[in-house]
Scaffold this active site. Structure first.
Site, mmCIF file in Angstrom:
data_model
loop_
_atom_site.group_PDB
_atom_site.id
_atom_site.type_symbol
_atom_site.label_atom_id
_atom_site.label_comp_id
_atom_site.label_asym_id
_atom_site.label_seq_id
_atom_site.Cartn_x
_atom_site.Cartn_y
_atom_site.Cartn_z
ATOM 1 N N PRO A 80 -2.564 16.421 8.274
ATOM 2 C CA PRO A 80 -2.779 15.494 9.601
ATOM 3 C C PRO A 80 -2.219 16.030 10.722
ATOM 4 C CG PRO A 80 -2.252 14.302 7.539
ATOM 5 C CD PRO A 80 -1.971 15.707 7.307
ATOM 6 N N PRO A 81 -2.579 15.293 12.013
ATOM 7 C CA PRO A 81 -1.892 15.931 13.041
ATOM 8 C C PRO A 81 -0.511 15.463 13.432
ATOM 9 C CG PRO A 81 -3.951 14.958 13.742
ATOM 10 C CD PRO A 81 -3.764 14.634 12.119
ATOM 11 N N GLY A 122 3.470 19.177 11.598
ATOM 12 C CA GLY A 122 4.384 20.422 11.663
ATOM 13 C C GLY A 122 3.744 21.792 11.420
ATOM 14 N N THR A 159 1.785 23.878 13.496
ATOM 15 C CA THR A 159 2.145 24.872 14.359
ATOM 16 C C THR A 159 3.641 25.160 14.545
ATOM 17 O OG1 THR A 159 0.484 23.916 15.632
ATOM 18 C CG2 THR A 159 1.833 25.494 16.917
ATOM 19 N N HIS A 184 -2.126 -18.374 14.135
ATOM 20 C CA HIS A 184 -2.721 -17.198 13.762
ATOM 21 C C HIS A 184 -1.491 -16.092 13.159
ATOM 22 C CE1 HIS A 184 -5.965 -14.128 13.913
ATOM 23 N NE2 HIS A 184 -4.741 -13.174 13.889
ATOM 24 N N GLU A 185 -0.304 -16.102 13.687
ATOM 25 C CA GLU A 185 0.664 -15.206 13.402
ATOM 26 C C GLU A 185 1.248 -15.740 12.101
ATOM 27 O OE1 GLU A 185 0.728 -12.349 14.181
ATOM 28 O OE2 GLU A 185 -0.607 -12.351 15.692
ATOM 29 N N ASP A 227 -8.441 -7.695 12.477
ATOM 30 C CA ASP A 227 -8.083 -8.064 11.241
ATOM 31 C C ASP A 227 -9.544 -7.699 10.404
ATOM 32 O OD1 ASP A 227 -5.868 -8.650 11.853
ATOM 33 O OD2 ASP A 227 -6.269 -10.696 12.263
#
Length: 701
Positions: free
Chosen positions: A283-284, A287, A289, A505-506, A580
């Site tokens: 993944p980007p 490490g 490079t 909501h939270e 969500d």
């Protein structure tokens, strides 16, 4: 000599040097002190090495040429053209002519005696000022020729000169001589020569700009040359494997290549051959490079570094030419290493693009790369190191043994590797005793090396903004807040009703995640807007390698807690659950289509690991199966939503208490949930901080 005598001025009292060596040393000191080159007042050293500084020379040359064309008479003795009758009557008959030279049998150059040039007949009236001025203001310093006379026939002209002299009784001491060579005035050719000179000058300037400051006009012909940057013993990097933390597995395989280059006999004696190529996949930000830079610093052999996009050019055939030139240089400096970053720019699978013929140039470049890596020729001593985060789209021929013999997967760091990465990045930061590296490593699951470096830098910036002398633990927590969720927007205009909806909501997310066994433990909930989010909940995900159906369902229920709380409390829903719904839809489809976790679809996976499905216009399943998948996805989400609502209805009073406390404090932590719900029965022995921020579930605007 003492320091006192060295620092004194030349006029100070010093002992006279007795020997030649002492005099030489004294002279060198004086030269060093007073003989320094002047510095450039506009910046830089006295020796201007900038290629653009020579452009003013071209400007001077062009201006000088224009000046010679239009004002050439001002740079030499002025010569006036007169007719033959005026020449004979006013000059020759009066004895003023000293010399006549016939040029090309077309005209005669007449030189007047210097004493006669000051006479009034060699003057003119200035049309602008009306004043009378001499044609030649300084007669003795203008040797001539002064006038030019057209000559139709040379014999007649000479005969007429003799007749005028005889009639005027003028001494026959005038020298009349023909020119031995044809003369053409250079100003006659400037009409066609000057445009050519200007075009050549502009061509040189353009070629310099196209070819770079290091070369001349010939750089345009180097467009097919490789753009690789060479690192050798004279220009090596100062990064070693000690600077690379958290990549122990990848370092072992790469260090074997470096060891082979340093001690080849240990391997060749056993008949072993070093891998021709190694591909770093991950993944980007993990490490890849950085690992290549460490190889360049450790190998102590020539190291060519370039990007996959360096082969791509608007001109046809340039990519393949640059590949040939790169390997030609590498063979000359073997043993060496070639590092190609982001190789997917040219290594994409051939013949898969829907736009036929659109990738001919890229495919030609890839074909040349395949041939150079393992073709009919030999590349002994040339090792290819490449990096990509899209290995699934690379061409199969590029991935086979003999080209890239090894694929080194660089994964996200685990807790121990994150600790090593923090230790590397915290070396340059002044931290106080409150910062615990173990704490930071445990509270950042899923973070890459680049993310950790960003957190350390952001924490230092936050501390500097507060004029602190050291970076504290709270600065790191604020940095994670800032990076994950964005900057707080406390001045954002939100109505009281909207704020109440956001709070419930939270609180719904927090309640359901607290009651579901496999949901990620909730750490922090806030209704302070950050970035594009109106509210957010932070979790501490469990670091696991596989996921079961129960875990997926519990996570979906926790994600749906916000929308379900809105419906139960207010009797209606809002648009705040966009992220969500996106998340649970993606989870449901993945569990059914990819992981085979649905009984009706069965143990079937439609996942394409080769990455070529993006070029296909056909689904890998029938329309009937697609309809079944949609039905099962909806069924799975409906079951999770019904379960979520049941949990919230059973705990509605606690949900309301939590929402009211959230409206009051705006930010609540784990202790607040324990005070309302009691200790979570599913908690494992994991160290969790009340201030930890590891995962965010935002409420969309």
């Amino acid at each position: 000599m003492s320091n006192e005598s060295e620092n004194s001025t030349p006029n100070s009292n010093q002992s006279t040097p007795n020997t030649e060596e002492e005099r030489k040393k004294q002279f060198e000191k004086m030269r060093d002190r007073f003989g320094k080159k002047p510095t450039n007042p506009f910046g830089g050293s006295g020796n201007n090495s900038n290629g653009n500084s020579f452009y003013w020379i071209y400007g001077i040359v062009i201006v000088a040429l224009l000046g010679f064309v239009f004002f050439g008479q001002d740079f030499e003795s002025r010569m006036y053209e007169i007719d033959q009758s005026k020449f004979e009557q006013e000059m020759l008959a009066k004895g003023d002519v000293r010399k006549i030279v016939i040029i090309n049998e077309k005209f005669a150059e007449v030189t007047i005696d210097s004493d006669s040039l000051s006479l009034s007949r060699y003057s003119f009236t200035d049309k602008k000022t009306g004043k009378v001025a001499l044609m030649f203001p300084t007669p003795k310093s203008t040797p001539g020729p002064h006038f030019k006379v057209s000559v139709p026939d040379v014999k007649d002209f000479l005969e007429q000169v003799r007749m005028v002299q005889a009639n005027a009784n003028v001494p026959l001491g005038i020298r009349v001589s023909p020119s031995r060579e044809d003369r053409t005035e250079w100003t006659d050719h400037m009409g066609w020569l000057l445009p050519i000179v200007i075009m050549i000058g502009l061509w040189i300037v353009m070629m310099r700009r196209m070819g770079g400051s290091s070369g001349g006009a010939g750089q345009i012909f180097n467009i097919g040359k490789s753009k690789a940057v060479l690192f050798d013993k004279d220009s090596n990097t100062n990064i070693t494997f000690n600077d690379v933390a958290g990549l122990d597995g990848a370092k072992v395989e790469v260090m074997e290549i470096v060891d082979f280059l340093k001690n080849p006999k240990k391997y060749t004696d056993l008949g072993a051959k070093i891998p021709k190529g190694a591909l770093l996949v991950g993944p980007p930000g993990t490490g890849k490079t950085l690992l290549a830079k460490a190889v360049a610093g450790e190998a102590k052999v020539p190291f060519f570094s370039l990007s996959g996009s360096d082969f791509v050019e608007m001109f046809v055939g340039v990519g393949a030419s640059r590949v040939r030139d790169l390997f030609k240089q590498a063979k000359e400096k073997a043993p060496c290493i070639i590092f190609i970053d982001e190789i997917d720019a040219i290594g994409r699978a051939r013949g898969k693009n829907a736009a036929a013929g659109g990738n001919d140039e890229r495919e030609n470049t890839l074909n040349q790369l395949l041939t150079e890596m393992d073709g009919f020729g030999t590349n002994s001593g040339v090792i290819i190191l490449a990096a990509t985060n899209r290995a699934d789209i690379l061409d199969r021929a590029l991935m086979r043994a003999g080209r890239f013999d090894r694929q080194i997967y660089v994964d996200m760091p685990d807790v121990n590797e994150r600790k090593e990465i923090f230790q590397v990045h915290l070396k340059k930061i002044k931290i106080d005793l409150s910062v615990d590296i173990d704490f930071l490593a445990k509270q950042t699951p899923g973070f890459s090396g680049a993310d950790i470096a960003n957190i350390c830098n952001e924490a230092a910036l936050i501390a500097a903004r507060a004029n602190k002398k050291q970076v504290t633990k709270q600065d790191f927590l604020d940095a994670v807040d800032r990076i994950i969720a964005g900057l707080e927007k406390k001045n954002k205009i939100i109505t009281p009703h909207e704020k109440r909806v956001i709070a419930f909501h939270e609180a719904g997310h927090a309640t359901v995640s607290w009651m579901c066994e496999h949901a990620s433990p909730l750490i922090k909930v806030t209704i302070v807007p950050r970035g594009r989010s109106l509210g957010a909940a932070w979790y501490l995900p469990e670091e696991r390698q596989i996921t079961t159906t129960e875990q997926i369902v519990d996570e979906m229920c926790a994600t749906l807690g916000g929308r379900a709380a809105e419906e139960i409390v207010f009797g209606k829903i809002s648009t705040g659950a966009l992220s969500d719904l996106e998340k649970i839809t993606r989870q449901a489809y993945a569990s059914i289509v990819y992981y085979g976790l649905n009984d009706k679809i069965g143990n079937v996976s439609y996942y394409d690991s080769s990455g070529q499905s993006e070029y296909s216009f056909n689904k890998p399943f029938s329309e009937h199966t697609a309809k079944t998948i949609d039905e099962e996805v909806k069924k799975m989400i409906d079951i999770a939503y019904a379960r979520t609502k049941a949990i919230l209805v059973a705990n509605k009073e606690k949900l309301t208490l939590l929402a009211e406390k959230l409206l009051e404090k705006e930010v609540i932590f784990k202790e607040d949930l324990e005070a309302i719900f009691g200790k979570r029965p599913f908690d494992k022995d994991v160290e969790i901080s009340n201030e930890t921020i590891s995962h965010i579930e935002p409420t969309e605007q």
